[in-house]
Write a protein that holds these residues in place. Structure first.
Motif, PDB file in Angstrom:
ATOM      1  N   ASP A 143       3.541   6.100  -2.450  1.00  0.00           N
ATOM      2  CA  ASP A 143       4.760   6.795  -2.862  1.00  0.00           C
ATOM      3  C   ASP A 143       4.749   7.045  -4.371  1.00  0.00           C
ATOM      4  OD1 ASP A 143       5.718   6.824  -0.266  1.00  0.00           O
ATOM      5  OD2 ASP A 143       6.977   5.042  -0.518  1.00  0.00           O
ATOM      6  N   GLU A 144       4.341   6.056  -5.135  1.00  0.00           N
ATOM      7  CA  GLU A 144       4.296   6.206  -6.590  1.00  0.00           C
ATOM      8  C   GLU A 144       3.326   7.308  -7.014  1.00  0.00           C
ATOM      9  OE1 GLU A 144       3.210   2.408  -8.067  1.00  0.00           O
ATOM     10  OE2 GLU A 144       5.155   1.472  -7.687  1.00  0.00           O
ATOM     11  N   LEU A 145       2.224   7.434  -6.273  1.00  0.00           N
ATOM     12  CA  LEU A 145       1.193   8.409  -6.621  1.00  0.00           C
ATOM     13  C   LEU A 145       1.466   9.794  -6.040  1.00  0.00           C
ATOM     14  CD1 LEU A 145      -1.928   6.131  -6.103  1.00  0.00           C
ATOM     15  CD2 LEU A 145      -1.086   7.012  -8.290  1.00  0.00           C
ATOM     16  N   GLY A 146       2.498   9.924  -5.223  1.00  0.00           N
ATOM     17  CA  GLY A 146       2.800  11.215  -4.624  1.00  0.00           C
ATOM     18  C   GLY A 146       1.925  11.559  -3.438  1.00  0.00           C
ATOM     19  N   ILE A 147       1.306  10.560  -2.818  1.00  0.00           N
ATOM     20  CA  ILE A 147       0.503  10.770  -1.612  1.00  0.00           C
ATOM     21  C   ILE A 147       1.424  10.559  -0.417  1.00  0.00           C
ATOM     22  CG2 ILE A 147      -1.466   9.965  -0.245  1.00  0.00           C
ATOM     23  CD1 ILE A 147      -2.737   9.028  -2.891  1.00  0.00           C
ATOM     24  N   THR A 148       1.662  11.615   0.349  1.00  0.00           N
ATOM     25  CA  THR A 148       2.650  11.558   1.417  1.00  0.00           C
ATOM     26  C   THR A 148       2.047  10.983   2.687  1.00  0.00           C
ATOM     27  OG1 THR A 148       3.693  13.536   0.489  1.00  0.00           O
ATOM     28  CG2 THR A 148       4.362  12.884   2.701  1.00  0.00           C
ATOM     29  N   TRP A 149       2.610   9.876   3.125  1.00  0.00           N
ATOM     30  CA  TRP A 149       2.180   9.247   4.370  1.00  0.00           C
ATOM     31  C   TRP A 149       3.287   9.399   5.395  1.00  0.00           C
ATOM     32  CZ3 TRP A 149       4.952   4.990   6.244  1.00  0.00           C
ATOM     33  CH2 TRP A 149       5.884   4.436   5.358  1.00  0.00           C
ATOM     34  N   VAL A 193       0.836  -1.207   0.000  1.00  0.00           N
ATOM     35  CA  VAL A 193       0.000   0.000   0.000  1.00  0.00           C
ATOM     36  C   VAL A 193       0.866   1.250   0.000  1.00  0.00           C
ATOM     37  CG1 VAL A 193      -1.561   1.392   1.418  1.00  0.00           C
ATOM     38  CG2 VAL A 193      -2.068  -1.014   1.001  1.00  0.00           C
ATOM     39  N   VAL A 194       1.822   1.346   0.917  1.00  0.00           N
ATOM     40  CA  VAL A 194       2.608   2.583   1.000  1.00  0.00           C
ATOM     41  C   VAL A 194       3.525   2.739  -0.204  1.00  0.00           C
ATOM     42  CG1 VAL A 194       2.402   2.735   3.510  1.00  0.00           C
ATOM     43  CG2 VAL A 194       4.361   1.520   2.510  1.00  0.00           C
ATOM     44  N   ALA A 195       3.936   1.632  -0.809  1.00  0.00           N
ATOM     45  CA  ALA A 195       4.715   1.740  -2.051  1.00  0.00           C
ATOM     46  C   ALA A 195       3.879   2.378  -3.156  1.00  0.00           C
ATOM     47  CB  ALA A 195       5.214   0.363  -2.482  1.00  0.00           C
ATOM     48  N   ARG A 196       2.599   2.009  -3.233  1.00  0.00           N
ATOM     49  CA  ARG A 196       1.706   2.618  -4.233  1.00  0.00           C
ATOM     50  C   ARG A 196       1.471   4.095  -3.919  1.00  0.00           C
ATOM     51  NH1 ARG A 196       0.423   3.023  -8.040  1.00  0.00           N
ATOM     52  NH2 ARG A 196      -1.814   2.767  -8.350  1.00  0.00           N
ATOM     53  N   GLU A 205      -7.538  -1.737  -4.040  1.00  0.00           N
ATOM     54  CA  GLU A 205      -6.908  -2.362  -5.197  1.00  0.00           C
ATOM     55  C   GLU A 205      -5.782  -3.303  -4.776  1.00  0.00           C
ATOM     56  OE1 GLU A 205      -5.742   0.459  -8.155  1.00  0.00           O
ATOM     57  OE2 GLU A 205      -7.769   1.277  -8.396  1.00  0.00           O
ATOM     58  N   VAL A 206      -4.983  -2.897  -3.804  1.00  0.00           N
ATOM     59  CA  VAL A 206      -3.900  -3.764  -3.331  1.00  0.00           C
ATOM     60  C   VAL A 206      -4.478  -5.018  -2.684  1.00  0.00           C
ATOM     61  CG1 VAL A 206      -1.991  -3.958  -1.692  1.00  0.00           C
ATOM     62  CG2 VAL A 206      -2.232  -1.895  -3.093  1.00  0.00           C
ATOM     63  N   ALA A 207      -5.554  -4.874  -1.912  1.00  0.00           N
ATOM     64  CA  ALA A 207      -6.185  -6.049  -1.313  1.00  0.00           C
ATOM     65  C   ALA A 207      -6.647  -7.015  -2.395  1.00  0.00           C
ATOM     66  CB  ALA A 207      -7.367  -5.623  -0.442  1.00  0.00           C
ATOM     67  N   PHE A 208      -7.253  -6.485  -3.433  1.00  0.00           N
ATOM     68  CA  PHE A 208      -7.715  -7.344  -4.530  1.00  0.00           C
ATOM     69  C   PHE A 208      -6.545  -8.059  -5.184  1.00  0.00           C
ATOM     70  CE2 PHE A 208      -9.054  -8.362  -8.820  1.00  0.00           C
ATOM     71  CZ  PHE A 208     -10.328  -8.854  -8.643  1.00  0.00           C
ATOM     72  N   GLU A 209      -5.467  -7.330  -5.446  1.00  0.00           N
ATOM     73  CA  GLU A 209      -4.309  -7.918  -6.114  1.00  0.00           C
ATOM     74  C   GLU A 209      -3.673  -9.033  -5.284  1.00  0.00           C
ATOM     75  OE1 GLU A 209      -1.898  -4.507  -6.678  1.00  0.00           O
ATOM     76  OE2 GLU A 209      -3.173  -3.652  -8.259  1.00  0.00           O
ATOM     77  N   ASN A 234      -1.403   6.907   8.560  1.00  0.00           N
ATOM     78  CA  ASN A 234      -1.448   8.348   8.769  1.00  0.00           C
ATOM     79  C   ASN A 234      -0.956   9.088   7.528  1.00  0.00           C
ATOM     80  OD1 ASN A 234      -2.144   7.624  11.356  1.00  0.00           O
ATOM     81  ND2 ASN A 234      -0.134   8.037  12.224  1.00  0.00           N
ATOM     82  N   LEU A 235      -1.799   9.977   6.997  1.00  0.00           N
ATOM     83  CA  LEU A 235      -1.395  10.845   5.902  1.00  0.00           C
ATOM     84  C   LEU A 235      -0.823  12.129   6.472  1.00  0.00           C
ATOM     85  CD1 LEU A 235      -4.238  10.440   3.248  1.00  0.00           C
ATOM     86  CD2 LEU A 235      -2.181   9.053   3.625  1.00  0.00           C
TER      87      LEU A 235
END
Length: 450
Positions: free
Chosen positions: A184-190, A179-182, A227-231, A205-206
């Motif tokens: 990072d790819e999308l530019g959502i800072t956690w 999840v956090v890797a995705r 989506e990650v859960a589905f994958e 936490n965002l």
């Protein structure tokens, strides 16, 4: 991955995204050519998206203003600052709902936040917000969860509950790392993720940012987690109480700045502005409960001593109160609004928080005495009020709240109250059981939504 100024060269589709009132992320995929033709004027979305419930039934009992009708079109206009490459071949962009005459749809979730931020800006303030997202993970795939009616599922990572526990099985850790890797790819800072109280539960936490950008990231984070859960062959739920155990919330942290300086900081404790904000949040809390606890199951969280607040209270560093004041630091002084459930619409959640803060500032409200001891288990004695513990009580409180009507608008309040009355009626006439710890009707209706 940074935001784009135009679709990526390899994109074969652009996904248009926006939430409905329930907080579900809606959208449609369009070709690059179609996107180019409509990115300024907008794309037609039928107004029925604000007229159906989570079971896809037409909601009856609310007035139709002039912008609503028999499947009238409203315009979803993309905000190009939100354009990202979602995955190779697919870009995504978040937008707002507008009327053809250029006015925002009065109940557009994103435009409501934008309008309240503009009111704050008129006073010289900018806001910074962060959120703690809770969700529960299960071993079964979403297909198996559906086949089971979302009941008797196996918590991912182990069947015991704990907090901050590192002894989770690798499948749980693999999920969160994916999840956090995705993100990072999308530019959502956690900022952090951790094990939470219930079996299979996590908190993500965002990082603090502009409230509108936070809401966008929050809505997209829930999509990523699904989506990650589905994958990975698992499933995740943001239902306020997906099992008969612990519930789950979404704590919002907020501070106000002027010329880059945190206005909630004072050397000796809460600043005068922070106290005004606290006063507004408490004055509007009973009505705001309807919005930040939107579903029948939301109210099953309200159990003393289990985590969620149960009283309309505040206190410095008091996590048993509904509003926690964090003080003493020029950067980190802030308010934590602990009431929302994990099932909340992110934009509406920020809207009611901003509305309460604005009301406190503009009306120069004074907060009640803070609670320095435990805020749970206090009687409703006229001094300390209990948070409304049913959908109908909360809806009545919102209907009667003059401050929220002023800052959110009569049209939104009337629309929202009518929609909650419909939800209450559906529960009581279609198989819901108010005496169960968690009824099958609720699992079917809420497990996958928002």
């Amino acid at each position: 991955m940074s935001d784009l100024t135009q679709p990526t060269r390899g994109a074969t589709a652009i996904r248009l995204e926006a939430t409905n009132h329930e907080g579900s992320l809606l959208g449609k995929n369009v070709t690059p050519a179609k996107f180019a033709s409509g990115k300024d004027s907008g794309f037609a979305f039928a107004d029925i998206l604000f007229a159906i419930d989570l079971n896809n039934e037409i909601v009856l009992g609310d007035a139709f203003p002039d912008w609503r009708g028999n499947l009238y079109d409203i315009q979803m206009v993309p905000d190009m600052s939100t354009l990202v490459e979602w995955k190779p071949g697919l870009d995504s962009v978040i937008g707002d709902y507008w009327l053809k005459d250029g006015r925002p749809v009065p109940i557009c979730p994103r435009n409501m936040v934008r309008g309240l931020l503009e009111k704050l800006a008129a006073h010289g303030y900018t806001a910074t917000a962060a959120v703690e997202i809770e969700a529960t993970l299960f071993e079964e795939s979403v297909h198996e969860a559906r086949a089971r009616g979302y009941r008797d599922l196996t918590p991912l990572g182990g069947s015991t509950g704990a907090t901050y526990h590192l002894a989770r099985s690798k499948d749980w850790i693999d999920y969160m790392e994916a999840v956090v890797a995705r993100l990072d790819e999308l530019g959502i800072t956690w900022e952090a993720w951790t094990d939470e109280a219930a079996p299979g539960q996590t908190e993500l936490n965002l990082a603090p940012t502009d409230p509108l950008r936070l809401c966008d990231g929050w809505a997209r984070t829930r999509q990523v987690m699904r989506e990650v859960a589905f994958e990975l062959g698992h499933t995740v739920s943001f239902m306020a109480k997906p099992t008969a155990g612990f519930g789950q919330g979404a704590h919002i942290n907020l501070s106000l700045q002027k010329d880059g300086v945190n206005q909630f900081f004072a050397e000796d404790g809460p600043s005068a502005l922070m106290e005004r904000a606290v006063a507004g949040l408490l004055a509007t809390m009973e009505g705001a409960t309807s919005v930040v606890m939107p579903q029948i199951t939301s109210y099953r969280r309200l159990v003393d001593l289990t985590g969620p607040p149960t009283t309309v209270t505040w206190g410095v560093n008091n996590k048993t109160a509904a509003v926690r004041a964090i003080t003493g630091h020029p950067k980190y002084s802030r308010l934590e609004y602990r009431l929302p459930g994990s099932d909340v619409n992110p934009y509406f959640a920020l809207a009611v928080v901003l509305a309460g803060v604005l009301a406190g500032i503009e009306k120069e409200l004074e907060p009640p005495a803070q609670v320095s001891d435990m805020a749970w288990c206090l009687p409703d004695d006229g001094v300390v009020k209990r948070i409304p513990d049913t959908m109908s009580k909360a809806g009545a409180a919102l209907d009667a709240d003059p401050l929220l009507r002023e800052y959110l608008g009569d049209e939104f309040v009337d629309f929202w109250v009518a929609s909650r009355r419909w939800e209450w009626m559906e529960f009581h006439t279609k198989g819901g059981d108010p005496f169960a710890e968690l009824s099958a009707w609720e699992s079917t209706r809420y497990f996958e939504f928002p």
